[in-house]
Design a protein around this motif. Structure first.
Motif, PDB file in Angstrom:
ATOM      1  N   MET A 181       0.843  -1.202   0.000  1.00  0.00           N
ATOM      2  CA  MET A 181       0.000   0.000   0.000  1.00  0.00           C
ATOM      3  C   MET A 181       0.880   1.254   0.000  1.00  0.00           C
ATOM      4  SD  MET A 181      -3.317  -0.874   0.105  1.00  0.00           S
ATOM      5  CE  MET A 181      -4.248   0.445   0.867  1.00  0.00           C
ATOM      6  N   ASN A 182       0.335   2.329  -0.549  1.00  0.00           N
ATOM      7  CA  ASN A 182       1.060   3.602  -0.618  1.00  0.00           C
ATOM      8  C   ASN A 182       0.794   4.396   0.672  1.00  0.00           C
ATOM      9  OD1 ASN A 182       2.528   5.757  -1.678  1.00  0.00           O
ATOM     10  ND2 ASN A 182       0.770   6.619  -2.737  1.00  0.00           N
ATOM     11  N   ASN A 183       1.332   3.903   1.788  1.00  0.00           N
ATOM     12  CA  ASN A 183       1.008   4.508   3.082  1.00  0.00           C
ATOM     13  C   ASN A 183       2.236   5.034   3.831  1.00  0.00           C
ATOM     14  OD1 ASN A 183       2.071   2.026   3.662  1.00  0.00           O
ATOM     15  ND2 ASN A 183       0.223   1.175   4.583  1.00  0.00           N
ATOM     16  N   GLY A 184       3.306   5.306   3.080  1.00  0.00           N
ATOM     17  CA  GLY A 184       4.484   5.918   3.690  1.00  0.00           C
ATOM     18  C   GLY A 184       4.418   7.424   3.515  1.00  0.00           C
ATOM     19  N   CYS A 194       1.979   2.350  -5.004  1.00  0.00           N
ATOM     20  CA  CYS A 194       3.020   2.975  -5.816  1.00  0.00           C
ATOM     21  C   CYS A 194       3.142   2.139  -7.093  1.00  0.00           C
ATOM     22  CB  CYS A 194       4.334   2.968  -5.031  1.00  0.00           C
ATOM     23  SG  CYS A 194       5.615   3.951  -5.786  1.00  0.00           S
ATOM     24  N   TYR A 195       3.350   2.778  -8.231  1.00  0.00           N
ATOM     25  CA  TYR A 195       3.407   2.053  -9.501  1.00  0.00           C
ATOM     26  C   TYR A 195       4.747   1.332  -9.652  1.00  0.00           C
ATOM     27  CZ  TYR A 195       2.521   0.927 -14.383  1.00  0.00           C
ATOM     28  OH  TYR A 195       2.304   0.258 -15.572  1.00  0.00           O
ATOM     29  N   GLU A 196       4.785   0.126  -9.117  1.00  0.00           N
ATOM     30  CA  GLU A 196       5.963  -0.736  -9.196  1.00  0.00           C
ATOM     31  C   GLU A 196       5.481  -2.180  -9.111  1.00  0.00           C
ATOM     32  OE1 GLU A 196       8.129   0.968  -5.963  1.00  0.00           O
ATOM     33  OE2 GLU A 196       6.892   0.019  -4.425  1.00  0.00           O
ATOM     34  N   LYS A 197       6.336  -3.119  -9.453  1.00  0.00           N
ATOM     35  CA  LYS A 197       5.937  -4.530  -9.416  1.00  0.00           C
ATOM     36  C   LYS A 197       5.641  -4.952  -7.974  1.00  0.00           C
ATOM     37  CE  LYS A 197       8.372  -5.895 -13.604  1.00  0.00           C
ATOM     38  NZ  LYS A 197       9.441  -6.695 -14.189  1.00  0.00           N
ATOM     39  N   THR A 254      -6.694   6.813  -7.746  1.00  0.00           N
ATOM     40  CA  THR A 254      -6.117   5.850  -8.696  1.00  0.00           C
ATOM     41  C   THR A 254      -5.616   4.604  -7.970  1.00  0.00           C
ATOM     42  OG1 THR A 254      -3.927   6.896  -8.566  1.00  0.00           O
ATOM     43  CG2 THR A 254      -5.401   7.642 -10.330  1.00  0.00           C
ATOM     44  N   ILE A 255      -5.480   3.537  -8.732  1.00  0.00           N
ATOM     45  CA  ILE A 255      -4.922   2.307  -8.168  1.00  0.00           C
ATOM     46  C   ILE A 255      -3.478   2.563  -7.736  1.00  0.00           C
ATOM     47  CG2 ILE A 255      -4.336  -0.119  -8.579  1.00  0.00           C
ATOM     48  CD1 ILE A 255      -6.334  -0.001 -10.978  1.00  0.00           C
ATOM     49  N   ALA A 256      -2.729   3.218  -8.629  1.00  0.00           N
ATOM     50  CA  ALA A 256      -1.311   3.446  -8.347  1.00  0.00           C
ATOM     51  C   ALA A 256      -0.863   4.802  -8.899  1.00  0.00           C
ATOM     52  CB  ALA A 256      -0.466   2.341  -8.968  1.00  0.00           C
ATOM     53  N   SER A 257       0.254   5.281  -8.376  1.00  0.00           N
ATOM     54  CA  SER A 257       0.846   6.508  -8.871  1.00  0.00           C
ATOM     55  C   SER A 257       2.351   6.338  -9.021  1.00  0.00           C
ATOM     56  CB  SER A 257       0.539   7.689  -7.942  1.00  0.00           C
ATOM     57  OG  SER A 257       0.997   7.428  -6.632  1.00  0.00           O
ATOM     58  N   VAL A 258       2.891   6.998 -10.034  1.00  0.00           N
ATOM     59  CA  VAL A 258       4.329   7.012 -10.252  1.00  0.00           C
ATOM     60  C   VAL A 258       4.941   7.897  -9.163  1.00  0.00           C
ATOM     61  CG1 VAL A 258       6.147   7.724 -11.867  1.00  0.00           C
ATOM     62  CG2 VAL A 258       4.047   6.645 -12.721  1.00  0.00           C
ATOM     63  N   PRO A 259       6.010   7.444  -8.498  1.00  0.00           N
ATOM     64  CA  PRO A 259       6.613   8.255  -7.424  1.00  0.00           C
ATOM     65  C   PRO A 259       6.996   9.654  -7.885  1.00  0.00           C
ATOM     66  CG  PRO A 259       7.559   6.048  -7.456  1.00  0.00           C
ATOM     67  CD  PRO A 259       6.716   6.172  -8.693  1.00  0.00           C
ATOM     68  N   HIS A 282      -0.752  16.805  -1.593  1.00  0.00           N
ATOM     69  CA  HIS A 282      -1.652  17.230  -2.663  1.00  0.00           C
ATOM     70  C   HIS A 282      -1.948  16.115  -3.664  1.00  0.00           C
ATOM     71  CE1 HIS A 282      -3.867  20.007  -5.098  1.00  0.00           C
ATOM     72  NE2 HIS A 282      -3.045  19.890  -6.122  1.00  0.00           N
ATOM     73  N   CYS A 283      -0.898  15.525  -4.246  1.00  0.00           N
ATOM     74  CA  CYS A 283      -1.127  14.526  -5.302  1.00  0.00           C
ATOM     75  C   CYS A 283      -1.038  13.082  -4.821  1.00  0.00           C
ATOM     76  CB  CYS A 283      -0.178  14.748  -6.481  1.00  0.00           C
ATOM     77  SG  CYS A 283       1.537  14.250  -6.181  1.00  0.00           S
ATOM     78  N   GLY A 284      -0.594  12.869  -3.584  1.00  0.00           N
ATOM     79  CA  GLY A 284      -0.590  11.524  -3.026  1.00  0.00           C
ATOM     80  C   GLY A 284       0.534  10.621  -3.479  1.00  0.00           C
ATOM     81  N   ARG A 285       1.490  11.148  -4.237  1.00  0.00           N
ATOM     82  CA  ARG A 285       2.606  10.314  -4.701  1.00  0.00           C
ATOM     83  C   ARG A 285       3.563   9.985  -3.556  1.00  0.00           C
ATOM     84  NH1 ARG A 285       2.945  11.055 -10.487  1.00  0.00           N
ATOM     85  NH2 ARG A 285       1.936  12.988 -11.125  1.00  0.00           N
ATOM     86  N   LYS A 286       4.255   8.867  -3.704  1.00  0.00           N
ATOM     87  CA  LYS A 286       5.293   8.486  -2.758  1.00  0.00           C
ATOM     88  C   LYS A 286       6.433   9.503  -2.831  1.00  0.00           C
ATOM     89  CE  LYS A 286       8.475   4.657  -1.815  1.00  0.00           C
ATOM     90  NZ  LYS A 286       8.908   3.313  -2.292  1.00  0.00           N
TER      91      LYS A 286
END
Length: 196
Positions: free
Chosen positions: A1-4, A39-42, A188-193, A9-13
């Motif tokens: 999960m993107n919880n770090g 985060c958009y990674e494998k 979104t499901i994922a975001s690019v850092p 504003h945009c929620g990116r890592k």
């Protein structure tokens, strides 16, 4: 999960919590807040590719589950859910609109109505390898809002698969704000850092 650490504003890592990161500063004008579940990674990037391009529609249920968690944890209020539309040609080629299916699944989980009120009226090249400037140029005059009055004074949530440059969602948010939407948030499901 993107919880770090994320951009508020945009929620990116990000490396540390920031109010505006380099990726969204001056780029997200009409989007009030964006959040992503991952985060958009494998392996998430691999699953999203399978969902979009290999017709693995069953993944929409899994993704909607995490979108629901992200929505509730971040208390994103919405009167309506919308999605990024596709042209008839693109829809025929892919077989389904992955964004629409995600939005509909999330609508089922939340009870928030999903509206099909944005039309893509111009075919555009694939955006994946284009810069933000090139994407914005491609998207100019690309979308049309079919029902303006329904969203006047309302909180609208755009649901999409991946936040890359944000140009598509920002373009849609702009037409929603012109129609007097009160707030426009993005999920979104994922975001690019974020850019360093």
């Amino acid at each position: 999960m993107n919880n770090g650490a994320i951009c508020e504003h945009c929620g990116r890592k990000t490396i540390q919590n920031e109010t505006y990161c380099l990726s969204c500063k001056e780029n997200f004008i009409n989007i009030d807040k964006a959040r992503s579940s991952f985060c958009y990674e494998k392996p998430i990037s691999f699953l999203i590719q399978k969902y979009k391009y290999s017709g693995k529609k069953y993944l929409a249920d899994l993704f909607a589950h995490y979108l629901f968690i992200t929505l509730t944890e971040n208390m994103l209020t919405a009167d309506y859910i919308v999605f990024v539309p596709m042209t008839e040609k693109s829809l025929k080629q892919r077989g389904f609109n992955h964004g629409q299916l995600l939005a509909e699944k999330l609508s089922e989980k939340t009870g928030i109505p999903c509206l099909d009120i944005i039309k893509k009226i111009k075919e555009t090249p694939r955006q994946a390898k284009l810069t933000r400037g090139e994407r914005l140029k491609n998207l100019k005059g690309c979308f049309r809002l079919t029902k303006r009055k329904i969203i006047s004074g309302k909180n609208v949530l755009i649901v999409d698969d991946v936040l890359t440059t944000g140009s598509t969602s920002e373009t849609i948010a702009k037409i929603l704000k012109k129609a007097n939407a009160k707030t426009v948030n993005l999920l979104t499901i994922a975001s690019v850092p974020s850019k360093k």
